[in-house]
Write a protein that holds these residues in place. Sequence first.
Motif, PDB file in Angstrom:
ATOM      1  N   TYR A   1       0.847  -1.192   0.000  1.00 46.65           N
ATOM      2  CA  TYR A   1       0.000   0.000   0.000  1.00 46.65           C
ATOM      3  C   TYR A   1       0.884   1.243   0.000  1.00 46.65           C
ATOM      4  O   TYR A   1       2.108   1.158  -0.038  1.00 46.65           O
ATOM      5  N   GLY A   2       0.248   2.418   0.079  1.00 42.75           N
ATOM      6  CA  GLY A   2       0.940   3.681  -0.117  1.00 42.75           C
ATOM      7  C   GLY A   2       1.802   4.197   1.004  1.00 42.75           C
ATOM      8  O   GLY A   2       2.387   5.280   0.883  1.00 42.75           O
ATOM      9  N   GLY A   3       1.906   3.478   2.127  1.00 40.77           N
ATOM     10  CA  GLY A   3       2.881   3.806   3.153  1.00 40.77           C
ATOM     11  C   GLY A   3       2.460   4.799   4.211  1.00 40.77           C
ATOM     12  O   GLY A   3       3.216   5.051   5.147  1.00 40.77           O
ATOM     13  N   GLY A   4       1.253   5.376   4.108  1.00 35.67           N
ATOM     14  CA  GLY A   4       0.826   6.374   5.075  1.00 35.67           C
ATOM     15  C   GLY A   4       0.178   5.769   6.306  1.00 35.67           C
ATOM     16  O   GLY A   4      -0.220   4.598   6.312  1.00 35.67           O
ATOM     17  N   SER A   5       0.058   6.597   7.355  1.00 33.92           N
ATOM     18  CA  SER A   5      -0.561   6.128   8.602  1.00 33.92           C
ATOM     19  C   SER A   5      -1.922   6.758   8.849  1.00 33.92           C
ATOM     20  O   SER A   5      -2.560   6.463   9.858  1.00 33.92           O
ATOM     21  N   ILE A   6      -2.382   7.621   7.948  1.00 30.48           N
ATOM     22  CA  ILE A   6      -3.647   8.317   8.158  1.00 30.48           C
ATOM     23  C   ILE A   6      -4.716   7.793   7.207  1.00 30.48           C
ATOM     24  O   ILE A   6      -4.418   7.166   6.191  1.00 30.48           O
ATOM     25  N   GLY A   7      -5.967   8.050   7.555  1.00 27.88           N
ATOM     26  CA  GLY A   7      -7.083   7.682   6.704  1.00 27.88           C
ATOM     27  C   GLY A   7      -7.224   6.177   6.529  1.00 27.88           C
ATOM     28  O   GLY A   7      -6.787   5.386   7.368  1.00 27.88           O
ATOM     29  N   LEU A   8      -7.843   5.786   5.420  1.00 30.39           N
ATOM     30  CA  LEU A   8      -8.042   4.365   5.152  1.00 30.39           C
ATOM     31  C   LEU A   8      -6.718   3.651   4.932  1.00 30.39           C
ATOM     32  O   LEU A   8      -6.603   2.456   5.225  1.00 30.39           O
ATOM     33  N   MET A   9      -5.706   4.384   4.430  1.00 28.30           N
ATOM     34  CA  MET A   9      -4.386   3.769   4.267  1.00 28.30           C
ATOM     35  C   MET A   9      -3.868   3.247   5.593  1.00 28.30           C
ATOM     36  O   MET A   9      -3.422   2.096   5.697  1.00 28.30           O
TER      37      MET A   9
ATOM     38  N   ALA B   1      -3.954  -5.184   9.148  1.00 23.54           N
ATOM     39  CA  ALA B   1      -3.076  -6.319   8.843  1.00 23.54           C
ATOM     40  C   ALA B   1      -2.055  -6.529   9.951  1.00 23.54           C
ATOM     41  O   ALA B   1      -1.877  -7.639  10.467  1.00 23.54           O
ATOM     42  N   LEU B   2      -1.375  -5.458  10.350  1.00 18.82           N
ATOM     43  CA  LEU B   2      -0.295  -5.573  11.334  1.00 18.82           C
ATOM     44  C   LEU B   2      -0.789  -6.091  12.679  1.00 18.82           C
ATOM     45  O   LEU B   2      -0.130  -6.925  13.313  1.00 18.82           O
ATOM     46  N   SER B   3      -1.939  -5.615  13.127  1.00 18.96           N
ATOM     47  CA  SER B   3      -2.443  -6.003  14.447  1.00 18.96           C
ATOM     48  C   SER B   3      -2.901  -7.453  14.488  1.00 18.96           C
ATOM     49  O   SER B   3      -3.149  -7.999  15.571  1.00 18.96           O
ATOM     50  N   ASN B   4      -2.993  -8.076  13.311  1.00 20.00           N
ATOM     51  CA  ASN B   4      -3.369  -9.484  13.243  1.00 20.00           C
ATOM     52  C   ASN B   4      -2.225 -10.357  12.736  1.00 20.00           C
ATOM     53  O   ASN B   4      -2.437 -11.464  12.253  1.00 20.00           O
ATOM     54  N   GLY B   5      -0.993  -9.830  12.847  1.00 21.51           N
ATOM     55  CA  GLY B   5       0.194 -10.609  12.487  1.00 21.51           C
ATOM     56  C   GLY B   5       0.527 -10.631  11.012  1.00 21.51           C
ATOM     57  O   GLY B   5       1.333 -11.460  10.570  1.00 21.51           O
ATOM     58  N   GLY B   6      -0.069  -9.726  10.228  1.00 19.93           N
ATOM     59  CA  GLY B   6       0.174  -9.712   8.793  1.00 19.93           C
ATOM     60  C   GLY B   6       1.454  -9.002   8.405  1.00 19.93           C
ATOM     61  O   GLY B   6       2.065  -8.290   9.195  1.00 19.93           O
TER      62      GLY B   6
ATOM     63  N   VAL C   1       2.038  11.074   6.729  1.00 19.48           N
ATOM     64  CA  VAL C   1       2.535  10.575   8.018  1.00 19.48           C
ATOM     65  C   VAL C   1       2.949   9.105   7.876  1.00 19.48           C
ATOM     66  O   VAL C   1       2.231   8.190   8.282  1.00 19.48           O
ATOM     67  N   MET C   2       4.108   8.902   7.299  1.00 13.47           N
ATOM     68  CA  MET C   2       4.644   7.577   7.002  1.00 13.47           C
ATOM     69  C   MET C   2       4.502   6.636   8.200  1.00 13.47           C
ATOM     70  O   MET C   2       4.827   7.002   9.331  1.00 13.47           O
ATOM     71  N   LEU C   3       4.010   5.432   7.952  1.00 12.37           N
ATOM     72  CA  LEU C   3       3.803   4.445   9.010  1.00 12.37           C
ATOM     73  C   LEU C   3       5.085   3.635   9.194  1.00 12.37           C
ATOM     74  O   LEU C   3       5.463   2.840   8.339  1.00 12.37           O
ATOM     75  N   LEU C   4       5.750   3.838  10.317  1.00 15.22           N
ATOM     76  CA  LEU C   4       7.055   3.215  10.561  1.00 15.22           C
ATOM     77  C   LEU C   4       6.939   1.776  11.033  1.00 15.22           C
ATOM     78  O   LEU C   4       7.932   1.037  10.987  1.00 15.22           O
ATOM     79  N   GLU C   5       5.765   1.351  11.471  1.00 20.31           N
ATOM     80  CA  GLU C   5       5.613   0.004  12.039  1.00 20.31           C
ATOM     81  C   GLU C   5       5.571  -1.114  11.017  1.00 20.31           C
ATOM     82  O   GLU C   5       5.607  -2.286  11.380  1.00 20.31           O
TER      83      GLU C   5
END
Length: 197
Positions: A41-49, A56-61, A76-80
């Motif tokens: 995906y587009g790498g952001g941490s806001i909105g539907l992105m 995905a991440l919170s379920n081990g994806g 706001v790039m998602l670093l996690e």
Amino acid sequence: MTNIRSVCVYCGSGNGIDPAYVATAEALGRAFAERGIRLVYGGGSIGLMGTVARGALSNGGKVTGIIPQFLRDREVMLLEVDELIVTGDMHERKRLMFERADAFVALPGGIGTLEEVVEMMTWAQLGRHAKPIVLVNVNDFWSPLVHLIEHMRAQAFIRPGLDIHFDMVPDAAAAIDLLTRHVAAGDDGETAVLDRL
């Protein structure tokens, strides 16, 4: 298409006004994780992105975020995420998203989301790929686009041999089901049909 290991999701950097948009994004991310499908995906941490990525991440994806340098702060790039790629421009971002995905899913979004999914339709129309393209039509969000494509066909701008192939489903569960059917369709690049245009 024998196996869909990764799916590129196009979606908005905002949440929209309908809570169903956020719920669908979260459900889609969770479903990818549960089935071992990597989210691209587009790498952001806001909105539907951000929502689909965290789903995905919170379920081990596994999640690959691809973001151009100039959008690192705005979206706001998602670093996690477990793989983060910062590109020099939008063209490189879109190319890498295409290369790393076995299929494309569009959730609700703005003009950028529209541009990205229409580009994949165009490339498929021109024979550059045969990867599945799925519109998740949450509360009829994508119906105006479908009507426009029907109008283009009626006006003979989409002619026989230049058909637009994509599938439209109502929710995340149906998107996952459809992608599973694409896998079951075999090795010849042909895809299952569900409300195909």
